[in-house]
Design a protein around this motif. Structure first.
Motif, PDB file in Angstrom:
ATOM      1  N   PHE A 168      17.128 -77.616  26.595  1.00 50.74           N
ATOM      2  CA  PHE A 168      16.301 -77.574  25.397  1.00 50.74           C
ATOM      3  C   PHE A 168      16.000 -78.963  24.848  1.00 50.74           C
ATOM      4  O   PHE A 168      14.985 -79.160  24.192  1.00 50.74           O
ATOM      5  CB  PHE A 168      16.955 -76.728  24.301  1.00 50.74           C
ATOM      6  N   GLN A 169      16.874 -79.913  25.104  1.00 50.83           N
ATOM      7  CA  GLN A 169      16.651 -81.260  24.586  1.00 50.83           C
ATOM      8  C   GLN A 169      15.813 -82.117  25.507  1.00 50.83           C
ATOM      9  O   GLN A 169      15.355 -83.185  25.114  1.00 50.83           O
ATOM     10  CB  GLN A 169      17.987 -81.931  24.306  1.00 50.83           C
ATOM     11  N   SER A 170      15.603 -81.667  26.726  1.00 51.63           N
ATOM     12  CA  SER A 170      14.791 -82.422  27.665  1.00 51.63           C
ATOM     13  C   SER A 170      13.313 -82.168  27.374  1.00 51.63           C
ATOM     14  O   SER A 170      12.891 -81.040  27.135  1.00 51.63           O
ATOM     15  CB  SER A 170      15.116 -82.000  29.091  1.00 51.63           C
ATOM     16  N   HIS A 171      12.537 -83.232  27.408  1.00 53.18           N
ATOM     17  CA  HIS A 171      11.094 -83.101  27.156  1.00 53.18           C
ATOM     18  C   HIS A 171      10.304 -83.001  28.459  1.00 53.18           C
ATOM     19  O   HIS A 171       9.108 -82.750  28.438  1.00 53.18           O
ATOM     20  CB  HIS A 171      10.600 -84.287  26.331  1.00 53.18           C
ATOM     21  N   ASP A 172      10.981 -83.199  29.556  1.00 53.44           N
ATOM     22  CA  ASP A 172      10.359 -83.076  30.870  1.00 53.44           C
ATOM     23  C   ASP A 172      10.568 -81.649  31.378  1.00 53.44           C
ATOM     24  O   ASP A 172      11.683 -81.132  31.380  1.00 53.44           O
ATOM     25  CB  ASP A 172      10.987 -84.092  31.830  1.00 53.44           C
ATOM     26  N   THR A 173       9.505 -80.997  31.801  1.00 53.53           N
ATOM     27  CA  THR A 173       9.579 -79.607  32.238  1.00 53.53           C
ATOM     28  C   THR A 173      10.490 -79.437  33.442  1.00 53.53           C
ATOM     29  O   THR A 173      11.291 -78.500  33.494  1.00 53.53           O
ATOM     30  CB  THR A 173       8.169 -79.088  32.579  1.00 53.53           C
ATOM     31  N   TRP A 174      10.398 -80.356  34.405  1.00 53.51           N
ATOM     32  CA  TRP A 174      11.205 -80.213  35.614  1.00 53.51           C
ATOM     33  C   TRP A 174      12.683 -80.449  35.333  1.00 53.51           C
ATOM     34  O   TRP A 174      13.538 -79.766  35.893  1.00 53.51           O
ATOM     35  CB  TRP A 174      10.694 -81.146  36.708  1.00 53.51           C
ATOM     36  N   LYS A 175      12.982 -81.410  34.463  1.00 47.50           N
ATOM     37  CA  LYS A 175      14.379 -81.616  34.084  1.00 47.50           C
ATOM     38  C   LYS A 175      14.925 -80.399  33.353  1.00 47.50           C
ATOM     39  O   LYS A 175      16.058 -79.979  33.575  1.00 47.50           O
ATOM     40  CB  LYS A 175      14.522 -82.841  33.175  1.00 47.50           C
ATOM     41  N   SER A 176      14.101 -79.849  32.493  1.00 46.97           N
ATOM     42  CA  SER A 176      14.521 -78.667  31.746  1.00 46.97           C
ATOM     43  C   SER A 176      14.825 -77.508  32.686  1.00 46.97           C
ATOM     44  O   SER A 176      15.838 -76.821  32.533  1.00 46.97           O
ATOM     45  CB  SER A 176      13.430 -78.280  30.746  1.00 46.97           C
ATOM     46  N   ARG A 177      13.961 -77.308  33.662  1.00 45.10           N
ATOM     47  CA  ARG A 177      14.197 -76.231  34.629  1.00 45.10           C
ATOM     48  C   ARG A 177      15.437 -76.510  35.477  1.00 45.10           C
ATOM     49  O   ARG A 177      16.192 -75.595  35.799  1.00 45.10           O
ATOM     50  CB  ARG A 177      12.975 -76.058  35.523  1.00 45.10           C
ATOM     51  N   PHE A 178      15.620 -77.767  35.852  1.00 43.69           N
ATOM     52  CA  PHE A 178      16.799 -78.138  36.627  1.00 43.69           C
ATOM     53  C   PHE A 178      18.080 -77.848  35.840  1.00 43.69           C
ATOM     54  O   PHE A 178      19.042 -77.300  36.389  1.00 43.69           O
ATOM     55  CB  PHE A 178      16.725 -79.620  37.005  1.00 43.69           C
ATOM     56  N   PHE A 179      18.087 -78.187  34.552  1.00 44.11           N
ATOM     57  CA  PHE A 179      19.261 -77.916  33.726  1.00 44.11           C
ATOM     58  C   PHE A 179      19.480 -76.416  33.551  1.00 44.11           C
ATOM     59  O   PHE A 179      20.627 -75.954  33.481  1.00 44.11           O
ATOM     60  CB  PHE A 179      19.147 -78.601  32.368  1.00 44.11           C
ATOM     61  N   LEU A 180      18.395 -75.647  33.476  1.00 42.81           N
ATOM     62  CA  LEU A 180      18.549 -74.192  33.388  1.00 42.81           C
ATOM     63  C   LEU A 180      19.135 -73.613  34.675  1.00 42.81           C
ATOM     64  O   LEU A 180      19.959 -72.695  34.630  1.00 42.81           O
ATOM     65  CB  LEU A 180      17.202 -73.532  33.075  1.00 42.81           C
ATOM     66  N   VAL A 181      18.730 -74.154  35.815  1.00 44.89           N
ATOM     67  CA  VAL A 181      19.306 -73.706  37.086  1.00 44.89           C
ATOM     68  C   VAL A 181      20.795 -74.044  37.131  1.00 44.89           C
ATOM     69  O   VAL A 181      21.629 -73.213  37.514  1.00 44.89           O
ATOM     70  CB  VAL A 181      18.546 -74.324  38.278  1.00 44.89           C
TER      71      VAL A 181
END
Length: 192
Positions: A168-181
């Motif tokens: 949620f704190q990442s502003h990059d979509t791919w980083k956000s998805r990576f953290f969700l994975v």
């Protein structure tokens, strides 16, 4: 994510010495409470004999989930991996698994601080107070000193939640998805 850690390091190094010294004292006290006199008592808990015997079998290379035929099947491969590693490192004693649980619960103290720091808009005192509560929580202290699976599972849950907060704190979509994975993977590890 990196900006939040850099701001934490700046705050720790610059002007917030009182909460930092308080945090260090709390964590040192928590580590002491978790590691002191671990070898005084034998196996403690209802299923600890089963977990210890299965972990011993794993450390010998026999991947099994039962102590004997007809008994309940304990399917916890992630936990048995940690427990077998403890037996390999510390030997087949009644405190080897307790050492791993105490160490992992000490890591839980740090994870609790980081999660609360990120969720409290980077207020050190609020994160320190949450860490203080977890440090002296009787159930956490008890579980860190027995051979049960709760400590490793709670560490996986805290890691999952930390990656969820990072997403949620990442502003990059791919980083956000990576953290969700990563959050989903550690949630799965918590169940295993």
């Amino acid at each position: 994510m990196t900006k939040s850690f850099l701001s934490l390091i700046r705050k720790l190094g610059n002007y917030q010495l009182t909460p930092v010294s308080f945090l260090i004292l709390v964590i040192l006290c928590g580590v002491f409470l978790r590691f002191s006199n671990l070898d005084e008592k034998g196996l403690d808990g209802s299923d600890t004999v089963y977990y210890t015997n299965i972990a011993k079998a794993w450390s010998d290379g026999d991947i099994t989930y039962r102590v004997a035929p007809g008994l309940f099947m304990y399917y916890r491969p992630v936990v048995f991996f940690f427990f077998a590693a403890a037996i390999k490192v510390f030997g087949y004693t009644d405190y080897s698994i307790k050492m791993v649980n105490a160490g992992v619960d000490s890591i839980n103290l740090l994870l609790m601080f980081v999660i609360c720091y990120l969720l409290s808009n980077r207020h050190l005192w609020q994160a320190c107070s949450a860490t203080l509560l977890y440090t002296f929580l009787p159930m956490a202290l008890h579980m860190s000193r027995v051979e049960l699976t709760h400590v490793i599972s709670s560490c996986m849950v805290l890691l999952s939640f930390l990656f969820f907060v990072f997403s949620f704190q990442s502003h990059d979509t791919w980083k956000s998805r990576f953290f969700l994975v990563l959050s989903g993977i550690f949630t799965g590890y918590a169940a295993l």
